[in-house]
Design a protein around this motif. Structure first.
Motif, PDB file in Angstrom:
ATOM      1  N   TYR A 253       0.882  -1.169   0.000  1.00  6.57           N
ATOM      2  CA  TYR A 253       0.000   0.000   0.000  1.00  6.57           C
ATOM      3  C   TYR A 253       0.918   1.216   0.000  1.00  6.57           C
ATOM      4  CZ  TYR A 253      -4.435   2.413   1.058  1.00  6.57           C
ATOM      5  OH  TYR A 253      -5.559   3.189   1.002  1.00  6.57           O
ATOM      6  N   GLN A 436       0.668  -0.497   6.685  1.00  8.40           N
ATOM      7  CA  GLN A 436       1.523   0.064   5.626  1.00  8.40           C
ATOM      8  C   GLN A 436       1.048   1.451   5.222  1.00  8.40           C
ATOM      9  OE1 GLN A 436       2.131  -2.265   2.112  1.00  8.40           O
ATOM     10  NE2 GLN A 436       2.300  -4.180   3.221  1.00  8.40           N
ATOM     11  N   ARG A 587       5.448  -3.802   6.904  1.00  9.43           N
ATOM     12  CA  ARG A 587       6.024  -3.214   5.692  1.00  9.43           C
ATOM     13  C   ARG A 587       5.781  -4.137   4.514  1.00  9.43           C
ATOM     14  NH1 ARG A 587       9.247   0.942   6.741  1.00  9.43           N
ATOM     15  NH2 ARG A 587       9.806   1.351   8.893  1.00  9.43           N
ATOM     16  N   PRO A 588       5.797  -3.570   3.317  1.00  9.61           N
ATOM     17  CA  PRO A 588       5.572  -4.411   2.145  1.00  9.61           C
ATOM     18  C   PRO A 588       6.719  -5.410   1.976  1.00  9.61           C
ATOM     19  CG  PRO A 588       5.575  -2.041   1.581  1.00  9.61           C
ATOM     20  CD  PRO A 588       6.069  -2.167   2.974  1.00  9.61           C
ATOM     21  N   PRO A 589       6.486  -6.550   1.382  1.00 10.74           N
ATOM     22  CA  PRO A 589       5.186  -7.043   0.941  1.00 10.74           C
ATOM     23  C   PRO A 589       4.435  -7.760   2.056  1.00 10.74           C
ATOM     24  CG  PRO A 589       6.905  -8.567   0.234  1.00 10.74           C
ATOM     25  CD  PRO A 589       7.601  -7.449   0.965  1.00 10.74           C
TER      26      PRO A 589
END
Lengths: 997, 92, 419
Positions: A253, A436, A587-589
């Motif tokens: 995001y 996120q 945090r991504p992913p």
């Protein structure tokens, strides 16, 4: 018949059998199975080994949160490690291997690590392996020796080095509403938003939408919940404003409501159909996002909780209902909440046997009791599992009286035989994407879970994600979220009835049973409850310190099942409430993503290739091409058997002797037009252009604002208000941007328009004493003699019928011309020049000869204008106008920039007849064994056919003052050391007689 | 991140080239005031919060834009042309 | 406090690991100290350690807004190297590598510095010359550097795309064998424990909200836990430099804060041994001891104090790593994160007395702060203790920008881009 598959039931295609292998052994399953469900159906319980202790592990979950059952998939000749078996759809020919074991999953030497036990607890490696302070293993050596073994023991799956043969692609998508999660809440939201006229994308990570409805066993409006979900999905699929993406995980995001998702297009197929990528990278820009990502179940932490056969209760329920697979013959459930009772019923309905339900709570609701009795079992309330037995598969559990308020155990421990244990400590909403997006989670005391932050302008939420755990709430909150995303008010319309009545999902606040033995919090990383307490004891109490010190939550599952229990144990140790212990920022992913899929179309095609109009001609005529930024340029046109050096010497000599031709299309070209164009050029160049007559060109130098040399080139005045600027190949883009910045930001009053025309013009330079004769043979419409076309003059004419513009200027020091034509005519003009030059043996030359010719002349390029040198360093002071300010004039004479001891441009001549080397240094004295002090370096070198010597350009301390002195080239990297003479950088024809001739 | 180019509409970050702080004032070209030039060329306010900055729509119309953006959240408050529109003396 | 050793591990294992003591105390701030270091990251902790260990100054407080090591020391790609071009840089970073080589012993804490080498790939003759110039500069500066041919690279790093058909074919590479990686968190914790054992107070969850002044002079800080006085206040706050200087009334400074993203893949069995950088773009990669491929690329390139980046940079980095190692396309990205970099206007740091009386400043680390940690702490401690720079940080003045004496390794000039 599979040993653990119920005869009927499940959302499987039983008419078809799918054959697959695991560790070389062949098994059968059905379409609709995952690798995990198929292995369970075949009675395979040992599927992996843990990271640190190499303990035997089995399937633990039924989804994305799987910590144990990670396998390597072998497909298309390459290995794909660390894939959760719970996420692999079964297909014919599927080959999977277990990981992190040697020699085999059953007998693994790494299991010896378990003997290390307490010796190798959390962070042990920080306290040892430092080795001796003196002796052969001092410094870092002892550690590096140990590290070799540690690295081999660590890691999970093994990757190979074969090129991934797959193709990946990118999709840019735009929608009013993006719904993340295709459970009931997400489906309802999508329908509500679509009905309100919005363009909707719904992404579901599983192969089928429906989520929990697929295995809940509930009815909605009298229909099985799974059918209700399917029909809803069919209605959505019929709308052309809705795009349903299954097998699509939204994992990032980013700012501006930009979300990243990966669609697994072909992973579930034995072979990708032609034209399909393996995976597709979606970049979705959404007006509003509805997060309906559901919730994941958490385990209870107790000794022996990692034995194969221990599973989350919800997973057991899902396998029993969706896959008609029973995890064992005798199942015990262990819970702090009611949801496990539904698992008991599911086992019973699938024909299994529930041996016991162990519940930490002193009493349970009537509804739960009713389910227990439907499952044929009397719950053991106020009790807890305190241990397990068995080797590579669960053989039994030990149960003891437990006080949920104090955590105290009492009474005798009683064994219960079983081969399956289903555990639950409640549910945690999947808040990752909201985290996120930037919000802070908050703790819900009733659910004992972190809920997402308050929805904001960019997203809203629905269903279990928001802590609305029941199906009826999912329907209602989903519809309202969809309406909200569409800018509408909540609906009061009646929703279909859900049966049976929901249970109270709120768990008792029990996350750990403290008893003797290893109790695992993070199953994959083998982080135990004692490790968490050790971190506390050593002061690593903040949640980030806990994570980093113990590695809790850092495994491939990113702690999806372990974060909350780990935090609970730390909070208890600190004597504070769970929310005070904090939560980490996600945090991504959201879940691991194939790196190639994010590279998408750039995998295998990193950058565009820039080819000049004459590119094919160069290749056909034997040019070796070399990259120059994004361009490809001829290095040399070597004749058979020629080395690069022989080739460039031949080419350069031909230019000096007769005539050569080189492709200069890559030079940056900028059309500078407008009433103030001349004034503008006066400001950006160090020298003056307003005095340049129409039809003439001038060499110009630009500085940066800080007074350092930036770029050089010629600018041609084609008309009063019409200039064509050329830049170096490398700086075409930066110069354009530099000029645009000044026009837009600093001098908006100047009436000047800039256009990059680099690609519009093809350019060929012809150079050599016979250059004019070549032109005379082929140019029509203009004379090219010295009068019509003097040095730095410009004429227009035609070659082979194609209009051309010719400027007489020289980089090589010879009589030379640059011939520009429209890019489309480039090859035609080039060939016409070659034909006209035939009688003069016109020789095409490449970058190497171009370099040799300019070195002989002492012309500078990017190797000398390297972003650190000044005009004075390069002896270009004569170009610095004293009559006007220009960009860089204010700062170019700062004290450190006019220091006499700066490195400045000189020429060097090899005195031992051996080549020099770009990047070699210059020293006053020394040897390869005893390197002297560097006084500068060689920027470029060549063999000069004219001087019959190896010569070079160099930047040397003091510059000119050293002319005529001896020094040494010192190049330890290439083991070259030898005497040189420092001379003027104008080696050849310093008066420029040849080019003016 | 999306930047709404006044010419081209909302476009992805990837199309833009950052051109830095927009509050610095370039001294008179003929000035030799070292402090003033240092302030323009090297020093930056570097605020944590609202930041006036230039972006060039390099992959689009190539105009320089004046963007007001929050460096703590990346939220964009305002986008205008850096260069005044002809004849208005004002930014769009 | 007990020394860490294999023996202490054994002893404690026998007693159920119940006797381990906190790695550092959690003291309340005292009203005054000799020196306050603002910033409990790697550089701040190292500075405090060397103040105590080298200069006998132990009445020191390190004050940290969050938890120790929460800044860039805990969010970098762990690379240690001194493969620089310019003599000033080579001297400083080589000094740092020497400190690294003995750091685990010095701190009695295994920081896992592994000298597995850093290899810079060159993709055309010009780039090769530039790297050779750099390698020769390192050698003439007393460091180590080797030039590897493509064949030597193929033997050393399997899996690289060394084919002639690669978009940017590899022509050679510069190897610094003494370079490598270290365990980033361990560096913060090791320095913290070392400083604490020498009497330094490490004060977490204590945010600086202002400065105490006596006339022109800074005499302490206001914090979320009250006023703390000191004769000398050292700032080592990296990406927060602009914010903290504003509290001292300095509104403009040659630093921009930018976000840099970093990435790690899932854990794998040994895949690559040394650190490799890609010259066809901007990418560096290594493998951690746990098995994850750790890598990063360029800045997102816009001013930012948010520890989050955006997708275009993620896509760039993934494209480049696949171009370098085509088999990595099949592997999976596990986690990404962002750090706030203090980008200076020439790419080199500032370690100096000032800019106000009573203040000492350490900032401008750009991408390169982690490897500098020991030398930065060492020289900053020297500067604070003696009121003059050590030889290694003497060039890292603030006045160099005005004088034109910039130390511009990449030649990109007064912009944070690509330094």
């Amino acid at each position: 018949m599979s040993p653990r598959r119920a005869a009927t039931g499940g959302l499987l295609d039983r008419t078809r059998t799918v054959r697959f292998t695991f560790d070389g052994q062949t098994y059968d399953g059905h379409p609709g199975d995952t690798l995990a469900s198929a292995l369970l159906a075949n009675g395979v319980t040992l599927v992996g080994r843990s990271f640190k202790y190499h303990r035997p592990r089995g399937v633990f979950t039924a989804g994305i949160d799987e910590p144990n059952a990670l396998v390597t998939v072998l497909k298309e000749g390459v290995r794909e490690p660390n894939i959760p078996a719970t996420r692999i759809e079964l297909h014919d020919g599927l080959r999977a291997e277990s990981q992190n074991r040697f020699p085999s999953l059953d007998y693994d030497f790494g299991a010896l690590n378990q003997l290390g036990g307490r010796l190798i607890g959390a962070g042990f490696y920080y306290k040892t392996f430092m080795g001796p302070v003196i002796g052969p293993l001092k410094g870092t050596r002892f550690w590096m020796l140990c590290e070799r073994f540690i690295r081999r023991a660590a890691g999970l799956g093994r990757a190979d080095y074969g090129k991934d043969p797959s193709r990946y692609e990118r999709m840019n998508a735009f929608c009013d509403v993006l719904v993340v999660g295709g459970g009931l809440a997400g489906l309802m939201a999508a329908e509500a938003a679509a009905k309100a006229g919005k363009r909707v994308i719904l992404a579901e990570q599983e192969p089928a939408v429906g989520g929990f409805a697929r295995w809940s066993g509930e009815t909605i409006g009298g229909k099985p919940a799974s059918v209700f979900a399917e029909q809803l999905a069919e209605r959505l699929a019929g709308l052309d404003t809705v795009r349903l993406l299954s097998r699509t995980t939204v994992w990032g995001y980013y700012d501006g409501n930009t979300l990243a998702a990966t669609e697994r297009v072909c992973d579930h197929l034995a072979k990708a159909p032609k034209g399909n990528p393996r995976q597709r990278h979606w970049t979705i820009r959404a007006g509003k996002v509805v997060l309906a990502a559901g919730a994941l179940e958490r385990p209870i932490v107790f000794p022996g909780n990692d034995r194969p056969g221990v599973m989350l209760a919800g997973a057991v329920r899902r396998y029993a209902t969706e896959h008609a697979v029973l995890p064992g013959d005798r199942t015990v459930l262990f819970t702090n909440n009611d949801s496990a009772y539904e698992a008991a019923v599911a086992i019973r309905r699938a024909g299994g046997h529930v041996t016991a339900i162990v519940d930490v709570r002193p009493s349970i609701s009537e509804a739960a009791a009713a389910l227990a009795s439907e499952a044929g079992v009397v719950p053991l309330t106020g009790q807890a599992v305190v241990g397990t037995s068995g080797g590579k598969r669960l053989a039994g559990v030990t149960v003891q009286r437990f006080d949920a308020a104090t955590g105290a155990l009492s009474g005798d421990a009683r064994p219960i035989e079983c081969d399956s244990l289903a555990v639950s400590s409640g549910w945690q909403p999947v808040i990752h994407l909201a985290s996120q997006a930037g919000g802070k989670a908050h703790w819900d005391e009733a659910l004992q879970a972190f809920l997402p932050p308050q929805p904001g302008r960019s997203w809203t939420g629905a269903g279990a994600f928001m802590g609305r755990m029941t199906t009826a709430e999912a329907l209602a909150s989903g519809r309202d979220a969809g309406l909200d995303a569409a800018g509408k008010k909540p609906s009061r319309a009646k929703l279909p009835e859900v049966a049976p009545q929901p249970l109270d999902i709120a768990p008792a606040p029990v996350f750990e049973i403290k008893a003797k033995g290893k109790a695992f919090v993070d199953l994959q990383h083998d982080v135990t409850a004692d490790d968490v307490r050790l971190a506390h004891r050593e002061g690593f109490v903040s949640v980030e310190h806990l994570k980093r010190y113990t590695t809790l939550g850092m495994a491939t599952d990113q702690g999806k099942s372990s974060n909350v229990p780990g935090l609970a144990i730390m909070a208890e140790a600190r004597g504070i409430a769970i929310p005070e212990a904090g939560t980490t920022r996600f945090r991504p992913p959201f879940s691991p993503v194939a790196i190639g899929s994010i590279a998408a179309e750039r995998y295998g095609d990193l950058r565009p290739d820039r080819l000049t109009p004459m590119h094919d001609w160069h290749v056909e005529n034997g040019a070796a091409m070399t990259p120059a930024g994004l361009w490809h340029r001829p290095l040399v046109y070597a004749a058979p058997g020629e080395t690069v050096e022989q080739a460039y010497i031949r080419e350069a000599a031909a230019v000096r002797r007769s005539v050569g031709i080189v492709d200069v299309s890559t030079l940056g070209k900028i059309a500078v037009k407008g009433p103030d164009a001349a004034e503008f050029l006066d400001r950006v160049y160090t020298n003056t252009f307003s005095t340049l007559p129409v039809g003439k060109a001038r060499y110009g130098l630009m500085l940066r604002e800080d007074g350092i040399a930036f770029d050089d080139g010629t600018t041609w005045r084609l008309g009063e208000n019409d200039f064509l600027m050329t830049t170096t190949t490398a700086n075409a883009g930066p110069v354009m941007q530099h000029l645009e910045y000044f026009l837009d930001v600093i001098w908006p009053d100047l009436r000047v328009h800039l256009t990059s025309v680099t690609d519009a013009w093809a350019g060929a330079a012809i150079a050599g004493p016979n250059a004019r004769k070549v032109l005379e043979k082929c140019v029509a419409g203009t004379a090219v003699d010295n009068e019509a076309l003097p040095f730095m003059g410009i004429v227009e004419g035609a070659i082979g019928g194609a209009p051309v513009m010719i400027c007489r200027l020289s980089f090589s020091g010879e009589l030379a011309y640059e011939v520009y034509s429209g890019a489309g005519h480039g090859l035609h003009v080039w060939e016409a020049l070659m034909e006209a030059g035939e009688e003069f043996a016109i020789t095409p030359y490449g970058m190497e000869a171009l370099g040799a010719l300019r070195i002989e002349k002492g012309h500078v390029t990017g190797a000398e204008i390297d972003g650190r040198t000044t005009a004075r360093d390069l002896y270009l002071d004569w170009m610095l106008s004293k009559k006007k300010p220009f960009v860089g004039s204010a700062l170019m004479d700062r004290p450190a920039l006019i220091d006499q001891n700066r490195i400045r441009l000189v020429g060097v001549v090899s005195l031992d007849g051996r080549p020099l080397g770009g990047g070699a240094h210059i020293v006053e004295k020394g040897s390869l064994d005893d390197l002297g002090q560097s006084i500068g370096h060689i920027t470029a070198f060549c063999y000069s056919p004219e001087l019959s010597k190896y010569i070079g350009l160099a930047l040397v301390r003091g510059g000119k003052a050293r002319h005529g002195t001896r020094a040494f080239v010192s190049d330890p990297l290439r083991k070259r050391f030898g005497p040189v003479e420092i001379v003027s950088h104008h080696f050849f024809d310093p008066e420029g007689r040849r080019m003016h001739g | 991140m999306l930047i709404s180019c006044p010419h081209c509409g909302p476009r992805d970050l990837a199309e833009f080239s950052y051109q830095g702080d927009a509050t610095r004032i370039r001294p008179d070209p003929a000035s030799t005031d070292a402090k003033a030039w240092y302030g323009y060329v090297y020093a930056r306010p570097n605020p944590a919060g609202r930041h006036r900055e230039f972006w060039q729509h390099a992959g689009g119309c190539r105009a320089h834009l004046l963007v007001v953006r929050d460096t703590l959240t990346h939220e964009i408050y305002e986008v205008t042309f850096a260069r005044p529109l002809p004849g208005t003396g004002e930014t769009a | 406090m007990a020394e860490y050793s294999a023996l202490s591990l054994l002893k404690n294992a026998l007693s159920g690991n119940r006797d381990w003591k906190p790695a550092w105390r959690k003291p309340a701030p005292k009203p005054s100290y000799d020196v306050i270091i603002v910033g409990g990251g790697g550089h701040g902790l190292a500075t405090a350690y060397y103040l105590a260990a080298e200069h006998g100054i132990t009445n020191v407080a390190v004050i940290e807004k969050s938890w120790l090591g929460s800044g860039n020391i805990g969010r970098n790609t762990t690379i240690v190297r001194s493969n620089y071009l310019l003599p000033d840089s080579i001297r400083f970073y080589d000094f740092s590598v020497k400190l690294w080589e003995n750091l685990s012993h010095e701190l009695n804490y295994n920081v896992m510095f592994s000298q597995r080498g850093v290899l810079n790939l060159a993709h055309n003759p010009g780039q090769a010359d530039a790297y050779i110039r750099r390698g020769n500069a390192m050698r003439h500066g007393g460091g180590d550097a080797l030039w590897l041919t493509r064949e030597e690279i193929a033997r050393k790093v399997p899996g690289l795309d060394l084919s002639g058909s690669a978009r940017f074919p590899v022509v050679g590479g510069l190897l610094q064998q003494r370079a490598g990686t270290a365990r980033h968190d361990a560096v913060a914790w090791g320095y913290a424990r070392g400083a604490d054992r020498r009497g330094v107070d490490l004060i977490e969850n204590c945010e600086v909200t202002g400065f105490l002044r006596d006339g022109d002079r800074i005499v302490g800080v206001e914090t979320s836990r009250g006023e703390i006085r000191a004769r000398k206040v050292g700032l080592a706050v990296a990406g927060s430099t602009g914010r903290v200087l504003k509290l001292a009334g300095i509104d403009s400074f040659p630093i921009e804060s930018h976000v840099l993203q970093a990435f790690v893949s899932e854990a794998l069995k040994p895949f690559v041994d040394c650190v490799v950088t890609f010259g066809g773009g901007h990418l560096y990669m290594s493998q951690s001891d746990k098995g994850g491929l750790v890598f990063g690329g360029s800045l997102d390139y816009y001013n930012s104090y948010a520890q989050r980046g955006n997708l275009p940079t993620v896509e760039d980095v993934m494209s480049e790593i696949c171009a370098m190692f085509p088999s990595v396309a099949r592997l999976r990205l596990l986690r990404s994160w962002g750090g706030v970099m203090d980008m200076s206007m020439d790419g080199s740091p500032i370690i100096t007395k000032g800019p106000l009386p009573g203040i000492y400043l350490n900032c401008g680390w750009c991408y390169g702060g982690f490897k500098a940690t020991p030398a930065s702490g060492f020289s900053f401690a020297h500067t604070i203790a003696r009121d003059e720079p050590h030889a290694i940080n003497a060039p890292y003045t603030l006045s160099r920008f005005e004088r034109g004496a910039v130390i511009d390794e990449t030649g990109h000039g007064p912009t944070p881009k690509l330094h």
